[in-house]
Design an enzyme around this catalytic site. Structure first.
Site: not given
Ligand code: AMP
Length: 118
Positions: A35, A103
């Site tokens: 994002i 991640h």
């Protein structure tokens, strides 16, 4: 195992509870655009399981899943950054980790030579 009670932001993306620009998904892994991108290509590659907080836990607990994550990075780089990429696993808050659901940051697209960030 994760000690968290609430699902992570990434689990909420897997569940489609919050939106994301998803570029890959299979049974084990989801990948979507960060994002707040730090490079022309900035994709997060996330095992769907919340069992591993960081890459060291993943490597110890499920090396095959880590290998699948790396293979996914190459596949996504082939599609989005001419097959070349930088892979970053922030591990611990002092190293910049803010989400404790393992991640990888796939960074690509003409990164400056001789640097590790931008
Ligand atoms: P880290 O700081 O290594 O834990 O990385 C977490 C990353 O998740 C940051 O780069 C954030 O910009 C990114 N991020 C947080 N929330 C979202 C979201 N809803 N969709 C996409 N990326 C996100």
């Amino acid at each position: 195992m994760s000690a968290s009670i609430e699902p992570s932001v990434f689990s909420r993306i897997v569940a489609r509870e919050i939106p994301a620009d998803i570029v890959f998904e299979n049974e084990h892994i989801i990948a979507f655009r960060d994002i707040a991108p730090k490079a022309p290509v900035h994709i997060l590659i996330v095992p769907k399981t919340e069992d591993y907080r960081d890459v060291t836990e993943l490597a110890a607990g499920d090396p095959a899943l880590l290998a699948e994550l790396i293979a996914t990075a190459q596949q996504l780089a082939d599609q989005h950054s001419a097959g070349e990429f930088r892979l970053v696993f922030n591990t611990g808050s002092s190293a910049g980790q803010t989400i404790f659901h393992v991640h990888a940051h796939l960074l690509g697209g003409h990164l400056p030579e001789g640097t590790l960030g931008n």
